[in-house]
Every structure is written in structure tokens, then in C-alpha cells.
Design a protein around this motif. Structure first.
Motif, PDB file in Angstrom:
ATOM      1  N   ALA A  41      76.964 -47.345  17.278  1.00 12.39           N
ATOM      2  CA  ALA A  41      77.526 -47.517  18.621  1.00 12.39           C
ATOM      3  C   ALA A  41      77.234 -48.898  19.181  1.00 12.39           C
ATOM      4  O   ALA A  41      76.208 -49.513  18.879  1.00 12.39           O
ATOM      5  N   TYR A  42      78.157 -49.373  20.020  1.00 11.63           N
ATOM      6  CA  TYR A  42      78.006 -50.565  20.846  1.00 11.63           C
ATOM      7  C   TYR A  42      78.188 -50.135  22.305  1.00 11.63           C
ATOM      8  O   TYR A  42      79.013 -49.264  22.597  1.00 11.63           O
ATOM      9  N   ALA A  43      77.446 -50.755  23.226  1.00 13.89           N
ATOM     10  CA  ALA A  43      77.647 -50.480  24.651  1.00 13.89           C
ATOM     11  C   ALA A  43      77.343 -51.738  25.449  1.00 13.89           C
ATOM     12  O   ALA A  43      76.361 -52.434  25.167  1.00 13.89           O
ATOM     13  N   ARG A  44      78.173 -52.026  26.445  1.00 10.65           N
ATOM     14  CA  ARG A  44      77.954 -53.184  27.311  1.00 10.65           C
ATOM     15  C   ARG A  44      77.882 -52.712  28.761  1.00 10.65           C
ATOM     16  O   ARG A  44      78.769 -51.992  29.231  1.00 10.65           O
ATOM     17  N   ASP A  45      76.797 -53.111  29.453  1.00  8.03           N
ATOM     18  CA  ASP A  45      76.631 -52.674  30.836  1.00  8.03           C
ATOM     19  C   ASP A  45      77.326 -53.626  31.800  1.00  8.03           C
ATOM     20  O   ASP A  45      77.950 -54.622  31.392  1.00  8.03           O
ATOM     21  N   THR A  46      77.223 -53.320  33.099  1.00  4.96           N
ATOM     22  CA  THR A  46      77.939 -54.098  34.107  1.00  4.96           C
ATOM     23  C   THR A  46      77.381 -55.503  34.283  1.00  4.96           C
ATOM     24  O   THR A  46      78.004 -56.350  34.931  1.00  4.96           O
ATOM     25  N   GLU A  47      76.207 -55.797  33.713  1.00  5.08           N
ATOM     26  CA  GLU A  47      75.643 -57.144  33.768  1.00  5.08           C
ATOM     27  C   GLU A  47      75.979 -57.956  32.520  1.00  5.08           C
ATOM     28  O   GLU A  47      75.522 -59.089  32.369  1.00  5.08           O
ATOM     29  N   GLY A  48      76.763 -57.359  31.612  1.00 10.15           N
ATOM     30  CA  GLY A  48      77.195 -58.070  30.419  1.00 10.15           C
ATOM     31  C   GLY A  48      76.262 -57.964  29.233  1.00 10.15           C
ATOM     32  O   GLY A  48      76.482 -58.625  28.212  1.00 10.15           O
ATOM     33  N   ASN A  49      75.223 -57.145  29.332  1.00 10.07           N
ATOM     34  CA  ASN A  49      74.301 -56.966  28.214  1.00 10.07           C
ATOM     35  C   ASN A  49      74.931 -56.064  27.162  1.00 10.07           C
ATOM     36  O   ASN A  49      75.357 -54.942  27.468  1.00 10.07           O
ATOM     37  N   LEU A  50      75.011 -56.554  25.928  1.00  7.86           N
ATOM     38  CA  LEU A  50      75.595 -55.791  24.829  1.00  7.86           C
ATOM     39  C   LEU A  50      74.470 -55.224  23.969  1.00  7.86           C
ATOM     40  O   LEU A  50      73.580 -55.957  23.536  1.00  7.86           O
ATOM     41  N   ARG A  51      74.516 -53.914  23.728  1.00  6.14           N
ATOM     42  CA  ARG A  51      73.465 -53.248  22.955  1.00  6.14           C
ATOM     43  C   ARG A  51      74.085 -52.471  21.804  1.00  6.14           C
ATOM     44  O   ARG A  51      75.250 -52.058  21.867  1.00  6.14           O
ATOM     45  N   VAL A  52      73.293 -52.274  20.747  1.00  6.32           N
ATOM     46  CA  VAL A  52      73.774 -51.576  19.558  1.00  6.32           C
ATOM     47  C   VAL A  52      72.708 -50.607  19.060  1.00  6.32           C
ATOM     48  O   VAL A  52      71.519 -50.782  19.319  1.00  6.32           O
ATOM     49  N   TRP A  53      73.157 -49.582  18.330  1.00 12.64           N
ATOM     50  CA  TRP A  53      72.214 -48.663  17.689  1.00 12.64           C
ATOM     51  C   TRP A  53      72.940 -47.836  16.634  1.00 12.64           C
ATOM     52  O   TRP A  53      74.156 -47.750  16.612  1.00 12.64           O
ATOM     53  N   GLY A  54      72.149 -47.247  15.727  1.00 14.17           N
ATOM     54  CA  GLY A  54      72.715 -46.378  14.698  1.00 14.17           C
ATOM     55  C   GLY A  54      72.793 -47.012  13.324  1.00 14.17           C
ATOM     56  O   GLY A  54      72.048 -47.946  12.996  1.00 14.17           O
ATOM     57  N   ASP A  55      73.707 -46.509  12.527  1.00 12.75           N
ATOM     58  CA  ASP A  55      73.837 -46.889  11.120  1.00 12.75           C
ATOM     59  C   ASP A  55      74.176 -48.368  10.965  1.00 12.75           C
ATOM     60  O   ASP A  55      75.088 -48.875  11.623  1.00 12.75           O
ATOM     61  N   ASN A  56      73.448 -49.022  10.069  1.00 10.01           N
ATOM     62  CA  ASN A  56      73.683 -50.446   9.827  1.00 10.01           C
ATOM     63  C   ASN A  56      73.591 -50.781   8.350  1.00 10.01           C
ATOM     64  O   ASN A  56      73.336 -51.913   7.969  1.00 10.01           O
ATOM     65  N   GLN A  57      73.822 -49.802   7.483  1.00 10.38           N
ATOM     66  CA  GLN A  57      73.647 -50.011   6.047  1.00 10.38           C
ATOM     67  C   GLN A  57      74.647 -51.001   5.460  1.00 10.38           C
ATOM     68  O   GLN A  57      74.402 -51.570   4.391  1.00 10.38           O
ATOM     69  N   PHE A  58      75.752 -51.228   6.155  1.00 10.02           N
ATOM     70  CA  PHE A  58      76.725 -52.232   5.723  1.00 10.02           C
ATOM     71  C   PHE A  58      76.730 -53.452   6.642  1.00 10.02           C
ATOM     72  O   PHE A  58      77.613 -54.291   6.545  1.00 10.02           O
ATOM     73  N   GLY A  59      75.765 -53.498   7.555  1.00  9.21           N
ATOM     74  CA  GLY A  59      75.713 -54.601   8.498  1.00  9.21           C
ATOM     75  C   GLY A  59      76.707 -54.478   9.631  1.00  9.21           C
ATOM     76  O   GLY A  59      76.994 -55.459  10.320  1.00  9.21           O
ATOM     77  N   GLN A  60      77.233 -53.261   9.865  1.00  7.03           N
ATOM     78  CA  GLN A  60      78.304 -53.082  10.838  1.00  7.03           C
ATOM     79  C   GLN A  60      77.878 -53.292  12.290  1.00  7.03           C
ATOM     80  O   GLN A  60      78.730 -53.358  13.187  1.00  7.03           O
ATOM     81  N   LEU A  61      76.566 -53.426  12.549  1.00 11.16           N
ATOM     82  CA  LEU A  61      76.104 -53.758  13.896  1.00 11.16           C
ATOM     83  C   LEU A  61      76.184 -55.254  14.168  1.00 11.16           C
ATOM     84  O   LEU A  61      75.965 -55.693  15.301  1.00 11.16           O
ATOM     85  N   GLY A  62      76.471 -56.045  13.122  1.00 11.12           N
ATOM     86  CA  GLY A  62      76.723 -57.466  13.316  1.00 11.12           C
ATOM     87  C   GLY A  62      75.510 -58.304  13.658  1.00 11.12           C
ATOM     88  O   GLY A  62      75.636 -59.418  14.171  1.00 11.12           O
ATOM     89  N   LYS A  63      74.314 -57.815  13.351  1.00 16.27           N
ATOM     90  CA  LYS A  63      73.086 -58.519  13.717  1.00 16.27           C
ATOM     91  C   LYS A  63      72.597 -59.468  12.627  1.00 16.27           C
ATOM     92  O   LYS A  63      71.567 -60.119  12.765  1.00 16.27           O
ATOM     93  N   GLY A  64      73.331 -59.522  11.525  1.00 13.25           N
ATOM     94  CA  GLY A  64      72.948 -60.433  10.451  1.00 13.25           C
ATOM     95  C   GLY A  64      72.021 -59.829   9.435  1.00 13.25           C
ATOM     96  O   GLY A  64      71.498 -60.523   8.563  1.00 13.25           O
ATOM     97  N   ASN A  65      71.801 -58.507   9.504  1.00 12.59           N
ATOM     98  CA  ASN A  65      70.970 -57.819   8.524  1.00 12.59           C
ATOM     99  C   ASN A  65      71.528 -56.417   8.298  1.00 12.59           C
ATOM    100  O   ASN A  65      72.548 -56.042   8.873  1.00 12.59           O
ATOM    101  N   GLN A  66      70.853 -55.656   7.424  1.00 12.64           N
ATOM    102  CA  GLN A  66      71.291 -54.292   7.140  1.00 12.64           C
ATOM    103  C   GLN A  66      70.192 -53.281   7.454  1.00 12.64           C
ATOM    104  O   GLN A  66      70.115 -52.221   6.847  1.00 12.64           O
ATOM    105  N   LYS A  67      69.375 -53.613   8.443  1.00 11.02           N
ATOM    106  CA  LYS A  67      68.300 -52.712   8.865  1.00 11.02           C
ATOM    107  C   LYS A  67      68.852 -51.658   9.818  1.00 11.02           C
ATOM    108  O   LYS A  67      69.589 -51.977  10.740  1.00 11.02           O
TER     109      LYS A  67
END
Length: 390
Positions: A41-67
Motif C-alpha cells: 500500500a501507498y498513502a499520502r496525507d493532507t500535508e503531502g507525506n507519502l508512506r508505504v507498507w507491505g510486500d516489497n519482494q520485487f521492490g514495488q514500494l520503490g524505496k530502492g531495496n527489496q526489504k
């Protein structure tokens, strides 16, 4: 038809949807973004903060790793060309995702086995610039394939094509977006292995997997090019799809479904039999928003209640129990306060109430609940995140 679509948009709780992402307009110049992929999942609040969580085995969270990310964390891309403040939308899929920027460029990340990122095959943990031919007006994703709608109503598709879901006449996967013989298109949507497009005259088009008669009622043959889908006199306002079924919302707030129904994902009991024609879901109030994914469907009714039906193997319907599909999980109210946004993943669900409280239910094998554990939960409860800041 266009006037009716615009009229219903006022009823949709100021929510805009594009495939598996939703944007809620708070009405004061601020908005909230919620984007749910297969197990992340991705979520952005009303202040523009973008947060991510969950499966990242293919790097789909876009953080530059697969953790894996069992806890909600700030999004920090290692692609220096990405300015978080310029992210217009996030379009997630089963195991990859797109960042759609304000200038019209699109970056992709995650599993590229079927070439949905439009670059060389492989796994990408840092977003790469996609090779789209034009700036998109909308994007949609399926299980390995993707589509874009242009500002002038044209449609391109690419990626996985095993059932003809690209619509270019063959079944070979392609990283090059194929322009389809469609015009005046106003909406697009992807099922698991099929595609949909709605034109300005209200005609629905489809192509790809037709095993469960999502496209044509008289044949189970896959359709390698766009064909007209008979929806009768339904004035379509919004189109969506589960893995192998179609969901339509009309201008009066009635929900129509057909296709595969082995887990009651259509919202009514057919003893597991496929439904070949659009059939109304029996709900007492108009639907203001619908979200479909895999084998479950979620709907917000005009009284702000959240209803759900379909597969509930890990409690992803959020109704407080876990039932097998053979027991027939049918529509049921699963939250008492007003819900304004909901998105489903493969086996979990995330929703938001009017005050910005984030609710979740379902599996958490990869941290889909964002609560730091792998424990599933069967009731929609807050996961500790608020998206509307005071």
C-alpha cells in the motif's frame, strides 16, 4: 451520457479513482491518496507525506531495496529525478507500481516479468522512467498488463498478453504500448487478464480473457481485439473489475455485476455458476463508490456504510469473521461510522473514515496491515494512521 457521468461524480463523495488508487478531496483544497496493490500500500496525507507498507519482494514500494515493510514508513525513492511533492497519483498493481508525475511522466517499479514497465525484463527496486508514447489522462493495471488513456480519448495497452488482454491481435507479451482501434474513450479498467474501455456514448468495450463470459455471453473464446459488450440500457457512470468479473455503477447508484462467481464476488448467490449478463446487486441504498479486486468487492452506500462480499479466506471482508467461499459470503455492513474511501488488495482491505482514520482488515503475511506483525485480523479496525491533519 457525459452529463450523467458528471452528475454522478458529485455523488461519489468527491472521490476520484484510477485502477487501484483513490484520491479523496477534503473540500478545503487538500486531498488524500490511497493506493492498494496486491499485497502492499501507498498513502499520502493532507500535508503531502507519502508512506508505504507491505510486500516489497520485487521492490514495488520503490524505496530502492527489496526489504519487506511490516510497519508504515516514509517513502524515500533512490531515483533522484523523483520529487515527492510532484507525484500526481500512484497506480499500483499485483506486484509492481507506477508513479504518475505532475508533468505527465510516469515511473515504474517492481516485477517486470511481463514487461508492464515498458523497459527490459527484470526486477526493479528503484523507479525507472517508462516509455509511454504520450502523457496519460488515466492509467489502469491488471495482472502483468497495463493501459493508458490519452487526453484525446485514445487507448494504449502493453505487458502480459497471454489471453489477448493487450488487444493487439496476438498473445505475445510486449513492452511497446500498442495503440488500439478505439476512439472517444472516457474510462478504462483492467481485470486480471482482460481489459475494459467505456466510450463517450456509453458503449462498453472489452478484450482478453473471456473464460467466464466477461466480454461475450455466447462464447468462452478469448478476444484478441476489442469487442462491444452488451450492457442493455444501463447508463454507465463507472467501470471496474475483479479478477474475472465486471462491476458497473450506473447513474442512479445501482451496481451491476457479471462473470465468475465462485466466491460470491458478484454480490448474490448463484451456487458458483458464472453469470453471463449484467445483473443488479440487491442493495437497499444507492452505491456512491465501489472498489473491486481479485475475488472480493467493496461498496460505500449513500448512508456512509461500507459493505463487502466475495472471498473472505483471511477476513479481508472486514466483517468480523472468516468464512470459506463455500459458505457464501454475501453483502454485509462492516463498519458503523461514515467511510469515504476504500481499496482492496489481494487478501486485505484498507479504508478511511471521514475524519481521516485508516482502517484495515485481512492477511498480514507481508505486513499488509502496517502494524508490525504478520497476524491477520477479521474486523475493520484502525491501524494507527490518520491521513487528514488538523
Amino acid at each position: 451520457m457525459l452529463k450523467k457521468i458528471l452528475a454522478l461524480s458529485l455523488l461519489l463523495c468527491l472521490i476520484c479513482s484510477s485502477a487501484s488508487a483513490a484520491i479523496y478531496d477534503c473540500g478545503d483544497g487538500r486531498n488524500v491518496l490511497l493506493a492498494i496493490g496486491g499485497s502492499f500500500a501507498y498513502a499520502r496525507d493532507t500535508e503531502g507525506n507519502l508512506r508505504v507498507w507491505g510486500d516489497n519482494q520485487f521492490g514495488q514500494l520503490g524505496k530502492g531495496n527489496q526489504k519487506q515493510s511490516f510497519k508504515i514508513s516514509d517513502f524515500k525513492s533512490k531515483n533522484q529525478n523523483i520529487d515527492i511533492s510532484q507525484i500526481k497519483d500512484v497506480i499500483p498493481a499485483s506486484d509492481y507500481s507506477f508513479l504518475w508525475m505532475e508533468d505527465g511522466t510516469v515511473y515504474g517499479v517492481g516485477n517486470n516479468s511481463y514487461l508492464p514497465l515498458t523497459v527490459a525484463e527484470g526486477t526493479y527496486s528503484t523507479h525507472v522512467l517508462t516509455g509511454l508514447p504520450e502523457k496519460p489522462a488515466a492509467l489502469a493495471t491488471g495482472f502483468g498488463h497495463a493501459m493508458m488513456l490519452t487526453e484525446n480519448g485514445e487507448v494504449y495497452a502493453w505487458g502480459r498478453n497471454s489471453q489477448g488482454q493487450v488487444g493487439n491481435g496476438n498473445t505475445k507479451k510486449t513492452k511497446t504500448p500498442a495503440k488500439l482501434p478505439l476512439s472517444n474513450i472516457v474510462q478504462i479498467a483492467c481485470g486480471g487478464k482482460f481489459s475494459l474501455a467505456l466510450d463517450a456514448d456509453g458503449q462498453l468495450w472489452g478484450w482478453g480473457d473471456n473464460e467466464f463470459n466477461t466480454l461475450l455471453p455466447d462464447t468462452n473464446k478469448n478476444q484478441l481485439k476489442p469487442v462491444k459488450i452488451d450492457t442493455g440500457d444501463i447508463d454507465i457512470a463507472y467501470i471496474d473489475a475483479c479478477g474475472a468479473s465486471v462491476v458497473l455503477l450506473d447513474t442512479e447508484g445501482t451496481l451491476w455485476t457479471w462473470g465468475k462467481n465462485d466466491m460470491h464476488q458478484l454480490g448474490y448467490d448463484t451456487k458458483g455458476k458464472t453469470v453471463k449478463i449484467p445483473t443488479a446487486v440487491p442493495l437497499d441504498l444507492p452505491v456512491t463508490y465501489v472498489a473491486a479486486y481479485s475475488s472480493q468487492t467493496y461498496a460505500i452506500l449513500s448512508d456512509g456504510s461500507l459493505w463487502s462480499w466475495g472471498n473472505n479466506s483471511y477476513g479481508q471482508l472486514g466483517q468480523g469473521f472468516r468464512s470459506s467461499s463455500t459458505e457464501g459470503v454475501l453483502p454485509g455492513k462492516c463498519w458503523d461510522s461514515d467511510v469515504v474511501m476504500v481499496m482492496g488488495g489481494s487478501l486485505f482491505v484498507i479504508a478511511m473514515t471521514e475524519d481521516g482514520t485508516v482502517l484495515s482488515a485481512g492477511i498480514s503475511k507481508f505486513g499488509q496491515q502496517g502494524e508490525g506483525t504478520a497476524d491477520s485480523k477479521y474486523t475493520m479496525t484502525p491501524n494507527g494512521m490518520d491521513l487528514i491533519m488538523d
